[in-house]
Design an enzyme around this catalytic site. Structure first.
Site, PDB file in Angstrom:
ATOM      1  CE  LYS A 156      -1.334  59.002  21.124  1.00  0.00           C
ATOM      2  NZ  LYS A 156      -0.159  58.488  20.399  1.00  0.00           N
ATOM      3  CD  GLU A 183       6.774  58.037  16.563  1.00  0.00           C
ATOM      4  OE1 GLU A 183       6.348  58.588  15.540  1.00  0.00           O
ATOM      5  OE2 GLU A 183       6.340  58.281  17.699  1.00  0.00           O
ATOM      6  CG  ASP A 199       2.156  56.934  14.728  1.00  0.00           C
ATOM      7  OD1 ASP A 199       2.581  57.753  15.564  1.00  0.00           O
ATOM      8  OD2 ASP A 199       2.399  57.036  13.520  1.00  0.00           O
ATOM      9  CG  PHE A 248      -4.807  65.108  23.994  1.00  0.00           C
ATOM     10  CD1 PHE A 248      -5.893  64.282  24.213  1.00  0.00           C
ATOM     11  CD2 PHE A 248      -3.846  64.711  23.073  1.00  0.00           C
ATOM     12  CE1 PHE A 248      -6.018  63.068  23.534  1.00  0.00           C
ATOM     13  CE2 PHE A 248      -3.956  63.498  22.385  1.00  0.00           C
ATOM     14  CZ  PHE A 248      -5.051  62.684  22.623  1.00  0.00           C
ATOM     15  CE  LYS A 303     -10.408  62.821  21.336  1.00  0.00           C
ATOM     16  NZ  LYS A 303      -9.097  63.130  21.899  1.00  0.00           N
ATOM     17  CG  HIS A 342      -8.645  59.535  15.868  1.00  0.00           C
ATOM     18  ND1 HIS A 342      -9.325  60.378  16.703  1.00  0.00           N
ATOM     19  CD2 HIS A 342      -7.327  59.722  16.161  1.00  0.00           C
ATOM     20  CE1 HIS A 342      -8.474  61.058  17.457  1.00  0.00           C
ATOM     21  NE2 HIS A 342      -7.246  60.669  17.148  1.00  0.00           N
TER      22      HIS A 342
HETATM   23  P1  ITT Z   1       3.127  58.819  21.828  1.00  0.00           P
HETATM   24  O1  ITT Z   1       3.796  58.841  20.467  1.00  0.00           O
HETATM   25  O2  ITT Z   1       4.094  58.776  22.960  1.00  0.00           O
HETATM   26  O3  ITT Z   1       2.062  57.784  21.935  1.00  0.00           O
HETATM   27  P2  ITT Z   1       2.165  61.470  21.080  1.00  0.00           P
HETATM   28  O4  ITT Z   1       1.239  62.416  21.794  1.00  0.00           O
HETATM   29  O5  ITT Z   1       3.493  61.977  20.617  1.00  0.00           O
HETATM   30  O6  ITT Z   1       2.333  60.216  22.042  1.00  0.00           O
HETATM   31  P3  ITT Z   1       1.573  60.711  18.315  1.00  0.00           P
HETATM   32  O7  ITT Z   1       3.014  60.435  17.996  1.00  0.00           O
HETATM   33  O8  ITT Z   1       0.554  59.724  17.882  1.00  0.00           O
HETATM   34  O9  ITT Z   1       1.338  60.889  19.887  1.00  0.00           O
HETATM   35  O10 ITT Z   1       1.295  62.170  17.762  1.00  0.00           O
HETATM   36  C1  ITT Z   1       0.113  62.595  17.297  1.00  0.00           C
HETATM   37  C2  ITT Z   1      -0.054  64.075  17.489  1.00  0.00           C
HETATM   38  O11 ITT Z   1      -1.436  64.283  17.303  1.00  0.00           O
HETATM   39  C3  ITT Z   1       0.296  64.589  18.875  1.00  0.00           C
HETATM   40  O12 ITT Z   1       0.647  65.971  18.803  1.00  0.00           O
HETATM   41  C4  ITT Z   1      -0.997  64.440  19.639  1.00  0.00           C
HETATM   42  O13 ITT Z   1      -1.148  65.436  20.648  1.00  0.00           O
HETATM   43  C5  ITT Z   1      -2.030  64.655  18.519  1.00  0.00           C
HETATM   44  N1  ITT Z   1      -3.174  63.791  18.761  1.00  0.00           N
HETATM   45  C6  ITT Z   1      -3.223  62.432  18.770  1.00  0.00           C
HETATM   46  N2  ITT Z   1      -4.438  61.989  19.086  1.00  0.00           N
HETATM   47  C7  ITT Z   1      -5.186  63.104  19.276  1.00  0.00           C
HETATM   48  C8  ITT Z   1      -6.516  63.308  19.656  1.00  0.00           C
HETATM   49  O14 ITT Z   1      -7.345  62.305  19.934  1.00  0.00           O
HETATM   50  N3  ITT Z   1      -6.942  64.570  19.756  1.00  0.00           N
HETATM   51  C9  ITT Z   1      -6.114  65.612  19.503  1.00  0.00           C
HETATM   52  N4  ITT Z   1      -4.847  65.514  19.172  1.00  0.00           N
HETATM   53  C10 ITT Z   1      -4.376  64.264  19.063  1.00  0.00           C
END
Ligand code: ITT
Length: 184
Positions: free
Chosen positions: A13, A37, A66, A142, A163, A168
């Protein structure tokens, strides 16, 4: 140089955010301190609460992200629980749930929360519509990237810049960048 602290445990991210914000002269610095959260059906209040909490903790302007995958045929599952579902089920078992499903439509949503200490958070949302692929494809990116398809290609099969030109997160970051460019 202006510094925005990005509170996240996810370095992917941060890389995506740097690409968009550094040309504006903004230095994005990752901090892994986490934030509480909220349990909500939507991402925006989760991002807003997290950003306010972290801005006050770190006494600096912060952003949080998020994100979630909302699959239409599964009643918008996993939505705000995407991280938990990814860690417990993973892509293979999400595909299994979708095995006999003809409706493959899904939306990837991102809510960027931005906040300065003592102020209310602002939320910048971004969505991209796509489909859940039949099988995992591609090693790039990822998380759900190998099963989320836009125009016939999964995010996992795309180069980073591809990408990052339609995701998003890109759409949400662009809104944040435009707002910052206005001089805020
Ligand atoms: P933080 O909360 O620490 O920022 P996180 O990876 O846990 O990191 P989220 O709570 O936003 O992030 O969880 C979203 C889930 O969706 C998580 O499993 C991510 O790997 C996935 N995700 C988020 N953005 C994505 C993307 O651009 N492509 C693929 N998977 C994504």
């Amino acid at each position: 140089m202006r510094k925005i602290i990005f509170v996240t445990g996810n370095p992917h991210k941060v890389r995506e955010a740097e690409e968009i914000l550094s040309p504006l002269g903004i230095n994005v610095e990752q901090n892994n301190c986490g934030y509480p959260e909220l349990q909500e059906d939507e991402l925006s209040p989760i991002a807003a609460f997290g950003a306010e909490w972290a801005a006050n903790l770190l006494d600096n302007e912060v952003m949080v992200d998020d994100s979630g995958l909302f699959i239409e045929a599964l009643g918008e599952f996993p939505g705000p629980y995407s991280a938990y579902v990814f860690d417990t089920l993973g892509n293979k078992r999400v595909l299994k749930l979708m095995e006999d499903e003809i409706n493959r439509r899904a939306v990837f949503r991102c809510a960027i929360g931005y906040c300065r200490p003592g102020e209310k958070a602002l939320v910048f949302p971004g969505d991209v519509e796509g489909e859940i692929s039949k099988e995992m494809r591609g090693n790039a990116g990822f998380g759900y990237d190998p099963i989320f398809e836009v125009n016939g290609m999964t995010f996992g099969e795309m180069e980073d810049n591809e990408k990052n030109s339609l995701s998003h997160r890109y759409r949400a970051l662009l809104k944040l960048a435009e707002w910052l460019k206005e001089g805020h």
